[in-house]
Write an enzyme that holds these catalytic residues in place. Structure first.
Site, short mmCIF file in Angstrom:
data_model
loop_
_atom_site.label_atom_id
_atom_site.label_comp_id
_atom_site.label_asym_id
_atom_site.label_seq_id
_atom_site.Cartn_x
_atom_site.Cartn_y
_atom_site.Cartn_z
N ASP A 48 -18.13 -23.23 -2.40
CA ASP A 48 -17.91 -21.90 -2.30
C ASP A 48 -19.13 -21.21 -2.25
O ASP A 48 -19.43 -20.76 -1.43
CB ASP A 48 -16.86 -21.10 -2.53
N TYR A 60 -16.27 -37.14 -6.21
CA TYR A 60 -14.96 -36.86 -6.81
C TYR A 60 -15.36 -37.59 -8.36
O TYR A 60 -15.67 -38.75 -7.67
CB TYR A 60 -14.15 -35.90 -5.86
N ARG A 83 -20.60 -34.78 -1.11
CA ARG A 83 -18.66 -34.80 -0.82
C ARG A 83 -18.81 -33.16 0.04
O ARG A 83 -20.06 -32.34 -0.58
CB ARG A 83 -18.28 -34.56 -1.89
N GLU A 122 -18.75 -30.09 1.74
CA GLU A 122 -19.49 -29.37 3.21
C GLU A 122 -21.22 -29.21 2.64
O GLU A 122 -22.08 -29.44 3.48
CB GLU A 122 -18.74 -28.27 3.03
N SER A 153 -23.84 -30.03 0.67
CA SER A 153 -24.16 -31.27 0.42
C SER A 153 -23.99 -32.18 1.47
O SER A 153 -25.16 -32.58 1.44
CB SER A 153 -24.14 -31.80 -1.08
O1 TRH Z 1 -18.62 -28.45 -5.23
P1 TRH Z 1 -18.62 -29.34 -3.86
O2 TRH Z 1 -17.46 -30.72 -4.12
O3 TRH Z 1 -17.64 -28.26 -3.27
C1 TRH Z 1 -16.48 -28.20 -2.35
C2 TRH Z 1 -16.40 -28.42 -0.96
O4 TRH Z 1 -17.12 -27.32 -0.45
C3 TRH Z 1 -15.07 -27.66 -0.30
O5 TRH Z 1 -16.33 -27.64 1.06
C4 TRH Z 1 -14.53 -26.55 -0.69
O6 TRH Z 1 -13.25 -27.07 -0.11
C5 TRH Z 1 -14.40 -27.05 -2.55
O7 TRH Z 1 -15.17 -26.97 -2.68
C6 TRH Z 1 -13.76 -25.45 -3.10
O8 TRH Z 1 -19.61 -29.67 -2.70
P2 TRH Z 1 -20.67 -28.87 -1.93
O9 TRH Z 1 -19.43 -28.30 -0.75
O10 TRH Z 1 -21.06 -30.48 -1.67
O11 TRH Z 1 -21.27 -28.07 -2.90
C7 TRH Z 1 -22.01 -28.53 -3.87
C8 TRH Z 1 -23.58 -27.44 -3.80
O12 TRH Z 1 -23.42 -27.58 -5.37
C9 TRH Z 1 -24.39 -27.72 -2.50
O13 TRH Z 1 -24.58 -25.72 -2.25
C10 TRH Z 1 -25.49 -28.56 -3.64
C11 TRH Z 1 -25.14 -27.61 -5.33
N1 TRH Z 1 -25.71 -28.51 -5.87
C12 TRH Z 1 -27.14 -27.96 -6.50
O14 TRH Z 1 -27.49 -27.30 -6.05
N2 TRH Z 1 -27.49 -29.15 -7.72
C13 TRH Z 1 -27.46 -30.37 -7.90
O15 TRH Z 1 -27.48 -30.58 -9.17
C14 TRH Z 1 -25.50 -30.51 -7.43
C15 TRH Z 1 -25.42 -31.95 -7.76
C16 TRH Z 1 -25.68 -29.72 -5.96
#
Ligand code: TRH
Length: 382
Positions: free
Chosen positions: A17, A206, A274, A276, A278
């Site tokens: 988010d 996850y 995982r 959205e 990423s």
């Molecule tokens: O963290 P997430 O599992 O977020 C999820 C999804 O957005 C999902 O749709 C939502 O409903 C839920 O949260 C509540 O995975 P996501 O979406 O990939 O977000 C991770 C963010 O973290 C992304 O912007 C990349 C960032 N990131 C970094 O900046 N540095 C890092 O080292 C890592 C591992 C991730």
């Protein structure tokens, strides 16, 4: 042009988010010169992936984004912003809703061009309903201002994917320079040297019990495998694995900034991603990836997963299609098969999947990006 936009972001879980909210805010401020306020209720989460953010401050400006702490009692300014974006339908604070209902009651005669516009930015999905609902009106109860749905997506009928203007060229410049890679590993990840011949795999997932079985298989690989795993992401599987490292080396890396995370995805030969954001960044890396959908009740994420696989693999050869689909389903625990059983099949198809990922990303990058589609929608609403 309407210059004053406020984005509301509630952190429900994880980093996605905050990640989507900040990325969008930053792009709108920097590429479209929009005066952006990002209201966010969990600054500590944002600070983990944007270290310039100070979680103790109620207001701050980072990369031209005015960040304000979102609490249940925040009041609206005297003049409403031109555009309000409600990320993932988290809703607006009570005092904002009250003030909007007072100033723009149902049935008012105020011309639309004197009202704030409200956009509900929805989750990314490849499911068919997106094409029907994107851009459609979604009138709020008791408030008469224009409100529309905005659905990100993978085709021209949807709102597209977040993609900064210079992202692809920055990636190409980075990849052309062996020095950048070295600096990235040493300075950003704190990993001094990695053998060039090893296969680099990033793992952002996850809690996945089958990961330790995958470690076993990787440990017997003919090619050395280096698994780069952000701290705290797969602790359970790492602790559960009692193998003695042979072909596999597990490297725990710190949580890095969003821009640095892009570099990690560009550098690796295979990325596990995982949620959205990423996923989108793995697409722009142009490298093969395995996606794990955010789990929802009643396995609602499974239709999202299969819609994405169908969309992503539409032009792939049958063998690549079957291989990546099987592996991804196993990784998402969609069936009884462990991903470890599917690994040799996947690794055999990796060269073809690499080519495919590169071409898919090329085609996708010809489409309008999410921030530009948002600007178009706002113009359309006026
Ligand atoms: O963290 P997430 O599992 O977020 C999820 C999804 O957005 C999902 O749709 C939502 O409903 C839920 O949260 C509540 O995975 P996501 O979406 O990939 O977000 C991770 C963010 O973290 C992304 O912007 C990349 C960032 N990131 C970094 O900046 N540095 C890092 O080292 C890592 C591992 C991730």
């Amino acid at each position: 042009m309407m210059r004053d936009w406020h984005i509301f972001c509630r952190v429900v879980d994880n980093y996605g988010d905050a990640g989507v909210g900040f990325r969008l805010a930053k792009q709108l401020a920097n590429e479209f010169s929009i005066d952006i306020t990002l209201w966010i209720d969990n600054l500590a989460v944002l600070a983990k992936i944007q270290p310039q953010v100070d979680p103790s401050l109620n207001r701050q400006t980072v990369f031209k984004v005015n960040i304000s702490r979102l609490t249940p009692n925040v009041a609206p300014p005297d003049i409403f912003p031109d555009v309000i974006i409600d990320i993932f339908g988290g809703g607006l604070p009570r005092l904002w809703l009250d003030a909007l209902a007072r100033d723009f009651p149902a049935g008012n005669n105020i011309p639309d061009n004197e009202k704030p516009l409200w956009i509900v930015l929805e989750y990314l999905s490849a499911e068919a309903f997106v094409d029907d609902l994107h851009g459609k009106p979604s009138p709020p109860p008791n408030i008469d201002i224009p409100r529309r749905f905005f659905f990100p997506g993978f085709n021209e009928k949807s709102g597209g994917l977040l993609r900064e203007r210079d992202l692809i060229s920055l990636r190409d410049i980075f990849l052309q320079s062996p020095e950048s890679r070295k600096i990235f590993f040493a300075a950003t990840l704190g990993v001094p040297s990695l053998p060039e011949s090893a296969m680099l795999v990033s793992v952002f997932c996850y809690d996945t019990p089958t990961l330790s079985q995958l470690f076993d298989v990787w440990n017997q690989s003919a090619t050395p495998i280096i698994a780069l795993i952000p701290e705290g992401v797969a602790d359970h599987a790492i602790n559960q694995w009692h193998g003695i490292e042979n072909a596999l080396r597990i490297v725990s890396i710190p949580l890095i900034s969003q821009d640095e995370y892009d570099q990690l995805l560009w550098t690796c030969d295979l990325n596990f991603v995982r949620g959205e954001d990423s996923l989108v960044r793995a697409i722009w890396a142009g490298k093969p990836f395995v996606w794990q959908a955010y789990r929802q009740e009643n396995k609602a994420h499974m239709s999202k997963l299969s819609a994405f696989l169908t969309r992503y693999l539409a032009d792939a050869q049958e063998s690549e299609k079957v291989t990546l689909t099987r592996f991804t389903l196993a990784w998402n625990a969609a069936d009884e098969t462990s991903p470890a059983v599917r690994w040799s099949e996947l690794v055999g198809r990796l060269p073809a999947l690499t080519k495919y990922a590169h071409n898919w990303q090329l085609r996708q990058s010809q489409m309008v990006d999410l921030a530009s589609s948002l600007i178009e929608l706002v113009r359309d609403m006026r």
